[in-house]
Design an enzyme around this catalytic site. Structure first.
Site, PDB file in Angstrom:
ATOM      1  N   SER A 143       0.854  -1.194   0.000  1.00  0.00           N
ATOM      2  CA  SER A 143       0.000   0.000   0.000  1.00  0.00           C
ATOM      3  C   SER A 143       0.884   1.236   0.000  1.00  0.00           C
ATOM      4  O   SER A 143       1.998   1.215   0.552  1.00  0.00           O
ATOM      5  CB  SER A 143      -0.868   0.018   1.260  1.00  0.00           C
ATOM      6  OG  SER A 143      -1.524   1.276   1.382  1.00  0.00           O
ATOM      7  N   TYR A 157      -1.405  -0.458  10.418  1.00  0.00           N
ATOM      8  CA  TYR A 157      -1.582  -0.973   9.049  1.00  0.00           C
ATOM      9  C   TYR A 157      -0.446  -0.484   8.145  1.00  0.00           C
ATOM     10  O   TYR A 157       0.160  -1.268   7.403  1.00  0.00           O
ATOM     11  CB  TYR A 157      -2.934  -0.496   8.524  1.00  0.00           C
ATOM     12  CG  TYR A 157      -3.149  -0.710   7.039  1.00  0.00           C
ATOM     13  CD1 TYR A 157      -3.566  -1.940   6.547  1.00  0.00           C
ATOM     14  CD2 TYR A 157      -2.953   0.329   6.122  1.00  0.00           C
ATOM     15  CE1 TYR A 157      -3.775  -2.141   5.186  1.00  0.00           C
ATOM     16  CE2 TYR A 157      -3.161   0.147   4.764  1.00  0.00           C
ATOM     17  CZ  TYR A 157      -3.571  -1.092   4.296  1.00  0.00           C
ATOM     18  OH  TYR A 157      -3.779  -1.287   2.957  1.00  0.00           O
TER      19      TYR A 157
END
Ligand code: NAP
Length: 248
Positions: A143, A157
């Site tokens: 990501s 995350y």
């Protein structure tokens, strides 16, 4: 015999888009999911509609024994493995670090880091030419959060994706000589259900207009890059971190 691709977290979102595109390009697809059997079956039906073989296989990637069972099922049902999209991942509710429970941080790390490592390890054990495999390709679904850090949303995350980037670079160098390419895709703000898991289902609508390209992205736009990375067209690409972010 057609080639086989395993996609973790393929019942929805980016993983499901990868499964659909893979089938359209001639791949047989092993569709892993965590709990949503109905959605996984629907993706399998779409793969079969392209004339390809599909199987839905339940496994929580955070559990080593379940990852082993997942790969055993792939071996049994498909008899070969040529590509893995290491895609399963979660976020937890948007929060600052000072308000995060230990349990939450452990779960996010377990799925996104430990799980990704287990999935990559089992892929290499099957693909490495040193171990009797025929080579292959792994795509890690990282990501843009790995370089942005996701402050006030989920730095846990973001850090898991940083770990995935490091794993991609190291593993790519480790297995480049045994026929396995390893790359990462780093999506930006993509329209899937993951944002609801973070507590903000409308996150794409809020953030899209402010992105350099003026909109959020689709799962299909990410899948196109992942499928290119596993294809022979990317035969000299390994250890790459490819941003798919509309300029973010
Ligand atoms: P999503 O729509 O929430 O789908 C997540 C998928 O992962 C589902 O198929 C889910 O299965 C599966 N899954 C969740 N936990 C799992 C576990 N423990 N074991 C096995 N499978 C599990 O997510 P997405 O947006 O498509 O995200 C896919 C990947 O892209 C993730 O790694 C995410 O971090 C990354 N990414 C997404 C975005 C974005 O904006 N959407 C941006 C950057 C990176 P069930 O259906 O059975 O629950």
């Amino acid at each position: 015999m057609s080639k086989t691709m395993l996609i973790t977290g393929a019942s929805r979102g980016i993983g499901a888009a990868c499964a659909r595109l893979a089938a359209a390009r001639g791949w047989d697809v092993a569709v892993n999911y965590a709990g949503n059997a109905e959605a996984a079956d629907a993706v399998c039906a779409e793969v079969r509609a392209c004339g390809r073989h599909a199987a839905a296989i339940q496994a929580d990637v955070a559990e080593e024994a379940q990852v082993m069972a997942l790969y055993d099922a792939v071996d049994r049902k498909f008899g070969r493995l040529d590509a893995v999209i290491n895609n399963a991942g979660i976020v937890a509710l948007q929060s600052r670090l000072e308000d995060m429970s230990g349990e939450r941080i452990q779960r996010v790390l377990a799925v996104n880091v430990f799980g990704a490592f287990m999935v990559a390890r089992e892929a290499v054990r099957r693909m490495s030419t040193e171990r009797g495999g025929a080579g292959g390709a792994i795509v890690n679904m990282s990501s843009a959060a790995s370089r942005i850090g996701s402050p006030n949303e989920y730095i846990d995350y973001a850090a898991t994706k940083g770990a995935m980037d490091s794993m991609t670079i190291g593993l790519a160098r480790e297995v480049a000589g045994v026929g396995v390419r390893v790359n990462a895709v780093r999506p930006g703000i993509i329209e899937t259900e993951i944002h609801a898991l973070g507590g903000e289902p409308g996150r794409c609508a809020r953030m899209g207009p402010g992105l350099p390209i003026g909109r959020s992205g689709t799962a299909e736009e990410v899948a196109a890059v992942a499928l290119w990375l596993v294809s022979d067209e990317a035969s000299y690409v390994t250890g790459a971190l490819v941003d798919v972010t509309g300029g973010r």
